[in-house]
Design a protein around this motif. Sequence first.
Motif, PDB file in Angstrom:
ATOM      1  N   SER A 270       0.888  -1.174   0.042  1.00  0.00           N
ATOM      2  CA  SER A 270      -0.049   0.025   0.108  1.00  0.00           C
ATOM      3  C   SER A 270       0.896   1.296  -0.130  1.00  0.00           C
ATOM      4  O   SER A 270       1.981   1.196   0.628  1.00  0.00           O
ATOM      5  N   GLN A 280      -7.168  -4.169   0.572  1.00  0.00           N
ATOM      6  CA  GLN A 280      -8.456  -4.301  -0.246  1.00  0.00           C
ATOM      7  C   GLN A 280      -9.165  -5.456  -0.282  1.00  0.00           C
ATOM      8  O   GLN A 280     -10.218  -5.562  -0.857  1.00  0.00           O
ATOM      9  N   ASN A 370     -14.928  -0.028  -3.269  1.00  0.00           N
ATOM     10  CA  ASN A 370     -14.110  -1.140  -2.475  1.00  0.00           C
ATOM     11  C   ASN A 370     -13.746  -0.712  -1.075  1.00  0.00           C
ATOM     12  O   ASN A 370     -12.820   0.015  -0.999  1.00  0.00           O
ATOM     13  N   ARG A 372     -12.336  -1.799   1.796  1.00  0.00           N
ATOM     14  CA  ARG A 372     -11.631  -3.094   2.444  1.00  0.00           C
ATOM     15  C   ARG A 372     -12.220  -4.509   2.239  1.00  0.00           C
ATOM     16  O   ARG A 372     -12.413  -5.355   3.227  1.00  0.00           O
TER      17      ARG A 372
END
Length: 695
Positions: A270, A280, A370, A372
């Motif tokens: 990330s 995600q 989205n 997570r």
Amino acid sequence: MNIRSKYFRSRAIITTVFLASVGSVFSQTKVDSIQKMDEIVVRGYITEQAILKVPSSVSVISSKALRDQPGISMLPAFNTIAGIRMEERSPGSYRLSIRGSLLRSPFGVRNVKVYIDDFPLTDAGGNTYLNSLDVGSINNIEILKGPDGSLFGANSGGVVLLNPFDKRSDSSWASANITSGSYGLFQEKVALQKKWNNNYLNVNHSYQTSDGYREHSSMQRHYGQVGYRWNYSNASQLRFLALYSDLDYQTPGGLTTAQYAANPKLARPSTPAVAGPVAQKARIDNKTFFGGVVNETKLTSNFRHVLALFGSHTDFLNPFITNYEVRSEGTLGLRTYFELAGNGKKALTWKWNAGLELQGTNADIANYDNNRGVRGNSQAQDDIISRQFFYFTRFSANIGERLTAEVAASFNYYKYEFDKDVKTATSHSVRKFDPQLMPRFALSYQVSDGVAFRTSVSRGYSTPTIAEVRASDNKINTNLESETGWNYEGGIRLRDRTDRFWLDASLFNYRLESAIVRRVNADDTEFYLNAGGTKQTGFETQASYWLIHPGSKGFISGLQLQNSYTLSKYYFRSYVNGAANYSGNRLTGVPRGVVISGIDLRMDKNFYLFAQHNYTSKIPLNDANSLYSGEYNLIHFKAGWRRSTPGKPGLDFFAGVDNLLDENYSLGNDLNAFGGRYFNAAPRRNFFGGLRIIL
């Protein structure tokens, strides 16, 4: 020694070995005492033909070749064929190309038509869920290389024919198989074939799971397949095929050069601006049902008719870094053709085929935020209806005992309808492609019992798929044009009188227009555009030779050498994108040279060993050719003990190792990736073993 010298030295050694083999074969004077082996037969052009005289570049992956491989995926078997490249970005994430079509297939199969039995597995929107299938449920595979619309409609790369059953086998049996290996690999398979009266039932089930080599790359797949055949008369049969696949796998994302060098096992990390695939919970969940029924009847001694009805349904879920996509896809279709044969005179025998194939696919696609791994607010929603149908005809004649001539063509119609929900209003649009003719002309001349030359000219045509018209940027691109092109090809096949030696070589030149390529936006969403023309000149060879005939007495009871070689000189002819001019650059994603060499060793007391070496040269990762992946050498082998004594249960104990040299390489590069995130590391050295029982 530099890379180029090592590469050409390896080619020189392999060439010397096989030239020596050729000399050995044709210098034999005593062949009557040697048992003749089964001649290679292909069924791709509707009826069985000896491969020596087929005027096309056809390759066969036999049931033996599939059995020699680990049996975990289709990838090793496909990659033994010259001109074919199969990749697996992570377990369960296949992509397949024939002669350079990786240019537009970063996440699957494009511009290649795939059939299973008489049913098209490729839907009307161009999607082919090849990764849904279990390789253990396939008996053999035929690959038609280069554009071939004569019987199969639009494609610009080639055709793959999956044969799920051995149509020559009429025995009853049952089998069970367990395989386990590195990185949490576990696979179980059970299969049953039952014959009674004029009925044949074949049932397959498998379950496979793996933790994956990289972080966030686990997969699991449940698979079931049922086939049924009823010979309801001496000249007629009814066949049924149904399969269900539940595939779920995580997607770890691509790495930059620095990340790949530091720790290739990591998932994409990330950043402060963008969450990575772990955060995600990026994954793909694909549930697909496919079914079809085909009636084949011989109305007279020289007139045959085939009618196939088929349908499928897919529920597809993909939490991705930038969105959460949900798709529901349904397909219905029909394929029918007849065959008229004229066999009245030995000087001229001929066959005429004519038919049509039509299918429609309705794809309901929705994208959400989205959060997570949890579906959030709606981003976009589209209903896309794809319609395709084509007429085809083919006339083939054997003139005398030497010359085979073929003239064929298909006339193709494609249309997309888009209904877009923009929250406040719904818009409707239609994209209708002009009808396209795909002709093919081919000749084969058999000089002697062991030598045949062939030549062909064919036109390729492939419309953009749903995944390209509506890419992950959620925009409908109605300006994307179809690929078209002409392929000019010649080849030679050689065999000895006992079929111990086999060589197939092809030289071709393919000029593609409006080639479709993938580009990536700064937010990681993708889109596609037409890149102009390509020039694809290639040379391919496939060879095998039984140095020691199988079944011979002695410590070594059989020894076969195998080799395939692919030379791909592929370039962009005219490709300008904004201020960038890529004309003259190498075609993205295609290695210049690939050499696959194998050895099949059978020993006394039922022991066996199969080993294979794969050399792949460097690969351009972007259209600018500013970065290449490194060359690599892979060695894998499988050894075991196999018993097949009549009246006793068949047993096969086996074990093996993949990537014996512990190479660090990327198999499934993300082409033209934004931010340089090109690399998807493949597993380092890993092991497997298992047991198969046949009753």
